[in-house]
Write a protein that holds these residues in place. Structure first.
Motif, PDB file in Angstrom:
ATOM      1  N   PHE A 335     -19.540   3.494 -12.053  1.00  4.58           N
ATOM      2  CA  PHE A 335     -20.376   3.607 -10.855  1.00  4.58           C
ATOM      3  C   PHE A 335     -20.784   5.047 -10.524  1.00  4.58           C
ATOM      4  N   GLY A 336     -20.127   6.013 -11.175  1.00  2.00           N
ATOM      5  CA  GLY A 336     -20.359   7.402 -10.799  1.00  2.00           C
ATOM      6  C   GLY A 336     -19.376   7.839  -9.725  1.00  2.00           C
ATOM      7  N   GLY A 337     -19.147   9.142  -9.628  1.00  2.00           N
ATOM      8  CA  GLY A 337     -18.130   9.635  -8.707  1.00  2.00           C
ATOM      9  C   GLY A 337     -18.590   9.844  -7.276  1.00  2.00           C
ATOM     10  N   GLU A 338     -19.899   9.762  -7.033  1.00  4.98           N
ATOM     11  CA  GLU A 338     -20.417  10.105  -5.704  1.00  4.98           C
ATOM     12  C   GLU A 338     -19.943   9.160  -4.606  1.00  4.98           C
ATOM     13  N   ILE A 339     -19.683   7.906  -4.945  1.00  3.33           N
ATOM     14  CA  ILE A 339     -19.346   6.920  -3.908  1.00  3.33           C
ATOM     15  C   ILE A 339     -17.845   6.769  -3.683  1.00  3.33           C
ATOM     16  N   MET A 340     -17.006   7.482  -4.432  1.00  6.93           N
ATOM     17  CA  MET A 340     -15.569   7.210  -4.417  1.00  6.93           C
ATOM     18  C   MET A 340     -14.926   7.402  -3.048  1.00  6.93           C
ATOM     19  N   ASP A 341     -15.245   8.495  -2.359  1.00  5.18           N
ATOM     20  CA  ASP A 341     -14.635   8.719  -1.033  1.00  5.18           C
ATOM     21  C   ASP A 341     -15.010   7.595  -0.076  1.00  5.18           C
ATOM     22  N   ALA A 342     -16.295   7.251  -0.035  1.00  6.17           N
ATOM     23  CA  ALA A 342     -16.747   6.183   0.870  1.00  6.17           C
ATOM     24  C   ALA A 342     -16.199   4.828   0.448  1.00  6.17           C
ATOM     25  N   LEU A 343     -16.124   4.603  -0.853  1.00 10.29           N
ATOM     26  CA  LEU A 343     -15.627   3.317  -1.355  1.00 10.29           C
ATOM     27  C   LEU A 343     -14.185   3.087  -0.945  1.00 10.29           C
ATOM     28  N   PHE A 344     -13.330   4.076  -1.119  1.00  9.62           N
ATOM     29  CA  PHE A 344     -11.920   3.869  -0.807  1.00  9.62           C
ATOM     30  C   PHE A 344     -11.640   3.940   0.692  1.00  9.62           C
ATOM     31  N   SER A 345     -12.545   4.554   1.435  1.00  8.96           N
ATOM     32  CA  SER A 345     -12.454   4.473   2.893  1.00  8.96           C
ATOM     33  C   SER A 345     -12.744   3.044   3.348  1.00  8.96           C
ATOM     34  N   LYS A 346     -13.772   2.435   2.762  1.00  6.16           N
ATOM     35  CA  LYS A 346     -14.094   1.041   3.064  1.00  6.16           C
ATOM     36  C   LYS A 346     -12.989   0.112   2.597  1.00  6.16           C
ATOM     37  N   TYR A 347     -12.467   0.382   1.428  1.00  6.37           N
ATOM     38  CA  TYR A 347     -11.376  -0.429   0.885  1.00  6.37           C
ATOM     39  C   TYR A 347     -10.152  -0.373   1.795  1.00  6.37           C
ATOM     40  N   ALA A 348      -9.842   0.818   2.305  1.00  8.12           N
ATOM     41  CA  ALA A 348      -8.702   0.967   3.211  1.00  8.12           C
ATOM     42  C   ALA A 348      -8.870   0.083   4.448  1.00  8.12           C
ATOM     43  N   MET A 349     -10.089   0.017   4.979  1.00  7.95           N
ATOM     44  CA  MET A 349     -10.353  -0.842   6.143  1.00  7.95           C
ATOM     45  C   MET A 349     -10.187  -2.314   5.785  1.00  7.95           C
ATOM     46  N   ASN A 350     -10.655  -2.696   4.596  1.00 10.06           N
ATOM     47  CA  ASN A 350     -10.503  -4.089   4.163  1.00 10.06           C
ATOM     48  C   ASN A 350      -9.029  -4.469   4.028  1.00 10.06           C
ATOM     49  N   VAL A 351      -8.241  -3.563   3.455  1.00  7.25           N
ATOM     50  CA  VAL A 351      -6.809  -3.819   3.304  1.00  7.25           C
ATOM     51  C   VAL A 351      -6.140  -3.907   4.668  1.00  7.25           C
ATOM     52  N   ALA A 352      -6.509  -3.023   5.576  1.00  7.24           N
ATOM     53  CA  ALA A 352      -5.930  -3.033   6.926  1.00  7.24           C
ATOM     54  C   ALA A 352      -6.202  -4.363   7.627  1.00  7.24           C
ATOM     55  N   GLN A 353      -7.422  -4.864   7.508  1.00  2.99           N
ATOM     56  CA  GLN A 353      -7.761  -6.155   8.124  1.00  2.99           C
ATOM     57  C   GLN A 353      -6.964  -7.296   7.497  1.00  2.99           C
ATOM     58  N   HIS A 354      -6.767  -7.215   6.191  1.00  2.00           N
ATOM     59  CA  HIS A 354      -5.979  -8.244   5.503  1.00  2.00           C
ATOM     60  C   HIS A 354      -4.521  -8.214   5.970  1.00  2.00           C
ATOM     61  N   LEU A 355      -3.941  -7.013   6.045  1.00  2.00           N
ATOM     62  CA  LEU A 355      -2.535  -6.890   6.417  1.00  2.00           C
ATOM     63  C   LEU A 355      -2.285  -7.281   7.869  1.00  2.00           C
ATOM     64  N   LYS A 356      -3.316  -7.203   8.680  1.00  3.59           N
ATOM     65  CA  LYS A 356      -3.187  -7.647  10.076  1.00  3.59           C
ATOM     66  C   LYS A 356      -2.955  -9.145  10.138  1.00  3.59           C
ATOM     67  N   LYS A 357      -3.499  -9.868   9.166  1.00  4.43           N
ATOM     68  CA  LYS A 357      -3.369 -11.326   9.126  1.00  4.43           C
ATOM     69  C   LYS A 357      -2.203 -11.786   8.252  1.00  4.43           C
ATOM     70  N   GLN A 358      -1.969 -11.059   7.163  1.00  7.22           N
ATOM     71  CA  GLN A 358      -0.989 -11.505   6.179  1.00  7.22           C
ATOM     72  C   GLN A 358      -0.394 -10.312   5.446  1.00  7.22           C
ATOM     73  N   LYS A 359       0.935 -10.238   5.418  1.00  8.27           N
ATOM     74  CA  LYS A 359       1.595  -9.128   4.745  1.00  8.27           C
ATOM     75  C   LYS A 359       1.885  -9.534   3.291  1.00  8.27           C
ATOM     76  N   THR A 360       0.883  -9.362   2.457  1.00 10.42           N
ATOM     77  CA  THR A 360       1.013  -9.715   1.046  1.00 10.42           C
ATOM     78  C   THR A 360       1.828  -8.649   0.322  1.00 10.42           C
ATOM     79  N   LYS A 361       2.595  -9.082  -0.668  1.00  6.87           N
ATOM     80  CA  LYS A 361       3.460  -8.166  -1.401  1.00  6.87           C
ATOM     81  C   LYS A 361       3.140  -8.185  -2.891  1.00  6.87           C
ATOM     82  N   TYR A 362       3.524  -7.102  -3.559  1.00  3.92           N
ATOM     83  CA  TYR A 362       3.466  -7.071  -5.015  1.00  3.92           C
ATOM     84  C   TYR A 362       4.634  -7.875  -5.576  1.00  3.92           C
ATOM     85  N   VAL A 363       4.360  -8.715  -6.554  1.00  2.00           N
ATOM     86  CA  VAL A 363       5.406  -9.405  -7.290  1.00  2.00           C
ATOM     87  C   VAL A 363       5.645  -8.650  -8.589  1.00  2.00           C
TER      88      VAL A 363
END
Length: 373
Positions: A335-363
């Protein structure tokens, strides 16, 4: 996406804010969890080989940063303790650190002096030990026949040798559209392709290691898996699905082309324990010495194993940092490196919303496998 895994699968180098060395707490926890199995197994190998004067040991997928020398420390401590208890002279130890050529071996060997000082500070009379690099894919031969006594691998075998075959139609068009891994919307052929690629790769891995390790030698492997038999219900499907969601939001905003997302698939598979045992039994070179499963929170700094997340936004950021350190080089290549900061900022928000509903764990699975006679 046709990805040359050997060339682009490596952690973020150096010691910076987004580097693997700075963001490998999760991997360190996994190594610590498997410590008792590693130490018990190396002692068993030492006994089996009748107190040999030297041991050759390989760490496969060693990466770089503080986790690189954790397994070495555990092995040295275990050998020291058993020899001290029995009044034996400790064997000399040869450690081979293996990873793909793109691994940050420079950081690894710059850290070796610091590690040796820590060993000296313990004040123990360890035997001589030697550390060398062994670059190359563990889906190929790495060492001479019958040259190793013990092998260790942590958080590496869930990466495949390549993106699975069969993710394109007869005309070369992608079929796992909008996804980067197995998801609810993935066609059945996608699931089949991932399963078959895992079976080929893991079987190849075992076959090759059986040639390199001596009879009576053992290998301890820790890797990500899933608790559900269905690949569609795997814990890692949720984690990667949230990253795909972030990428697709960039498509909607016109930042990323849809075709770019449609043609990106991860060379990754988290198997069920039943799948792992099936491959070990069918390949036939090893027998189970131990097999354990354990869970770790997505947020490596969250030690509460209940269903409560104290700060889901902070946890989202912690998870995003962990994942970024591992997969950014692959994403940047596509994808190129230009979007990485914004991408992982968005990803962090998605994970936060998920963890608010369900605390999923690594198996996680830890296997100790003994080479058959």
């Amino acid at each position: 996406m046709k990805v040359e895994v050997d060339q682009i699968l490596h952690m973020i180098e150096g010691l910076g804010e987004t580097s693997y060395a700075t963001n490998s707490t999760l991997q360190a926890k996994a190594i610590h969890k498997a410590k008792s199995v590693v130490q018990e197994t190396i002692c068993e190998v030492y006994y089996t080989l009748r107190h040999t004067e030297s041991l050759a040991i390989a760490d496969l997928g060693c990466s770089s940063g503080p986790t690189t020398f954790m397994a070495i420390s555990e092995i040295m401590d275990a050998i020291y303790k058993v020899c001290n208890k029995l009044s034996y002279q400790p064997p000399e130890l040869m450690f081979f650190l293996n990873d793909l050529p793109g691994n940050d071996f420079n950081t690894v060997f710059r850290s070796l002096t610091k590690y040796k000082k820590k060993v000296e500070e313990k004040g123990r009379k360890y035997a001589s030990y030697y550390v060398v690099g062994a670059p190359g894919s563990f889906y190929g031969r790495l060492f001479p026949k019958d040259s190793l006594h013990f092998m260790h691998s942590s958080y590496s075998l869930h990466f495949l040798s390549q993106v699975p075959r069969g993710l394109e139609d007869d005309f070369g068009a992608p079929i796992n559209k909008g996804n980067i891994y197995i998801d609810d919307t993935s066609p059945s052929i996608v699931i089949k392709s991932y399963v078959e690629q895992f079976e080929r790769d893991f079987s190849t891995f075992l076959k090759l290691r059986s040639k390199e390790i001596v009879c009576g030698g053992q290998i301890v492997i820790t890797f990500l898996g899933r608790s559900n038999l269905s690949p569609l219900r795997g814990e890692m499907s949720y984690l990667w699905g949230l990253l795909a969601k972030a990428l697709n939001s960039f498509v909607s905003d016109g930042v990323v082309e849809k075709e770019k997302v449609d043609t990106f698939d991860l060379p990754f598979y988290a198997p069920a324990m039943e799948e792992v045992k099936k491959v070990v039994q069918n390949e036939g070179s090893f027998e189970f010495y131990q097999a354990q499963a354990f869970e770790l929170n997505w947020d490596p700094f969250d030690d509460r194993m209940d269903d409560f997340v104290a700060d889901n936004f902070l946890s989202g950021k912690n998870v995003a940092k962990t994942i970024r350190a591992v997969v950014e080089p692959m994403l940047t290549n596509h994808f190129g490196g230009e979007i990485m900061d914004a991408l992982f900022s968005k990803y962090a928000m998605n994970v936060a919303q998920h963890l608010k509903k369900q605390k999923t764990k690594y198996v996680n699975f830890t296997l100790a496998l003994k080479r058959k006679e």
